[in-house]
Design an enzyme around this catalytic site. Structure first.
Site, PDB file in Angstrom:
ATOM      1  CB  SER A   1      -0.890   0.025   1.248  1.00 53.93           C
ATOM      2  OG  SER A   1      -1.550   1.271   1.386  1.00 53.93           O
TER       3      SER A   1
ATOM      4  CE1 TYR B   1      -4.786  -2.093   5.139  1.00 55.49           C
ATOM      5  CE2 TYR B   1      -3.774  -0.039   4.402  1.00 55.49           C
ATOM      6  CZ  TYR B   1      -4.386  -1.246   4.117  1.00 55.49           C
ATOM      7  OH  TYR B   1      -4.598  -1.606   2.808  1.00 55.49           O
TER       8      TYR B   1
END
Length: 334
Positions: free
Chosen positions: A226, A239
């Site tokens: 990501s 995250y």
């Protein structure tokens, strides 16, 4: 019918989904930040084979794990202008989180390139059935493997079921993820942090460890990282930590598996229109999702999936391993 043939995995998956919702609910209730849409009214950049939707989107919110069938507008995953050319002819891939979003789009393009697909997912069966239908519509076989990737026993059974049903395993795509934003660092509970780590890091580890036992030389592992693992994100501390870990895991495992002839790479997307985000953010935030990227819109899953084909195919990336490929809609320079 799901092919793990183990009701316990489906029961465990349902319990995991309940645990995710338990983490989400109090954070949704405590959300107090006033949201102000970006004042920039310039049009979103369109450089694809067809136009893609841009903010503002309808306000919407879902409880976890989220369903693609409930998203408005529906994510664009079928890539009608993408023509297959046998880049993955007669390969077999196991894709986690393949019921929706990026995972579904990857499954479709893999199938279009000649690949059979094992669809791993938590408990979103209606979405998983649609993914299976899309793969079969491309003329390839697909099986369903519900379960929790954080469970090492599930990883072993999923790999074994793939080999049993589809004959082998050439490609693993680690894509399943848990994401829940917080406004205050103190709001990240031990249970929340543990769920993120277990799904996003342990899950990738367990699946890869099980898969490398059967993936032959010339095979590939692709991990979904990501932009948050590259740049960080103040509201996604846990995250972002896992995504940075996935990038490091990718580079380390790539070196480790050189002698086995297995390439390992990662794709690091920016904002993508998938159920992950309305199952994390509240309605006003979802309405402006992706608006602050330089392209002023989120990616659609079909814009991300070709990178996975590129990294999976020995025809296109045989000399590439240990790389992290960002697909983030441009850099702001700010």
């Amino acid at each position: 019918m799901a092919e793990t043939q183990t009701p316990q995995f489906q029961k465990d998956a349902a319990q995991t989904a309940d645990a995710q919702r338990d983490i989400q609910a109090p954070l949704d209730a405590r959300e107090k930040r006033s949201f102000k849409p970006d004042a920039d009214d310039k049009p979103a950049m369109q450089a694809g084979a067809r136009p893609y939707p841009a903010p503002p989107f309808p306000q919407q919110h879902q409880v976890k794990p989220g369903f693609e069938s409930r998203l408005d507008p529906a994510p664009m995953y079928d890539a009608p202008f993408y023509k297959g050319s046998g880049k993955l002819k007669d390969k077999v891939a196991l894709i986690t989180g393949a019921d929706s979003g990026i995972g579904r789009a990857v499954a479709v393009l893999f199938a279009r390139e000649g690949c059979d697909v094992a669809i791993a997912y938590l408990d979103e069966e209606s979405d998983a059935l649609e993914t299976r239908a899309a793969v079969e519509n491309e003329g390839r076989r697909a099986i369903l493997l519900p379960g929790d990737v954080a469970d090492p026993a599930y990883a072993k059974v999923a790999v074994a079921a793939t080999v049993k049903s589809l004959g082998k395993l050439d490609i693993l795509v680690n894509n399943a993820a848990f994401q829940e934003h917080v406004m205050d660092f103190e709001d990240i509970t031990a249970e929340h942090f543990d769920r993120t780590i277990k799904t996003n890091l342990y899950g990738y580890f367990h699946m890869a460890q099980a898969a490398v036992k059967v993936i032959p030389p010339g095979g590939a592992i692709i991990n979904t990282g990501s932009v948050t693992g590259l740049l960080g994100n103040k509201d996604l501390l846990d995250y972002s930590t896992t995504k940075g870990g996935i990038h490091a895991f990718t580079r380390s495992l790539a070196t480790h598996l050189i002698d086995k002839g297995i390439r390992v790479n990662a794709v690091a997307p920016g904002p993508v229109w998938t159920p992950l985000n309305p199952a994390d953010k509240l309605g006003p935030q979802v309405a402006e999702f992706g608006a602050k990227t330089p392209m002023r819109r989120p990616a659609q899953p079909e814009e991300i999936a070709p990178a996975y084909v590129f990294l999976a195919s020995p025809q296109t990336s045989s000399y590439i391993t240990g790389e992290v490929l960002p697909i983030i809609g441009g850099y702001s320079g700010g």
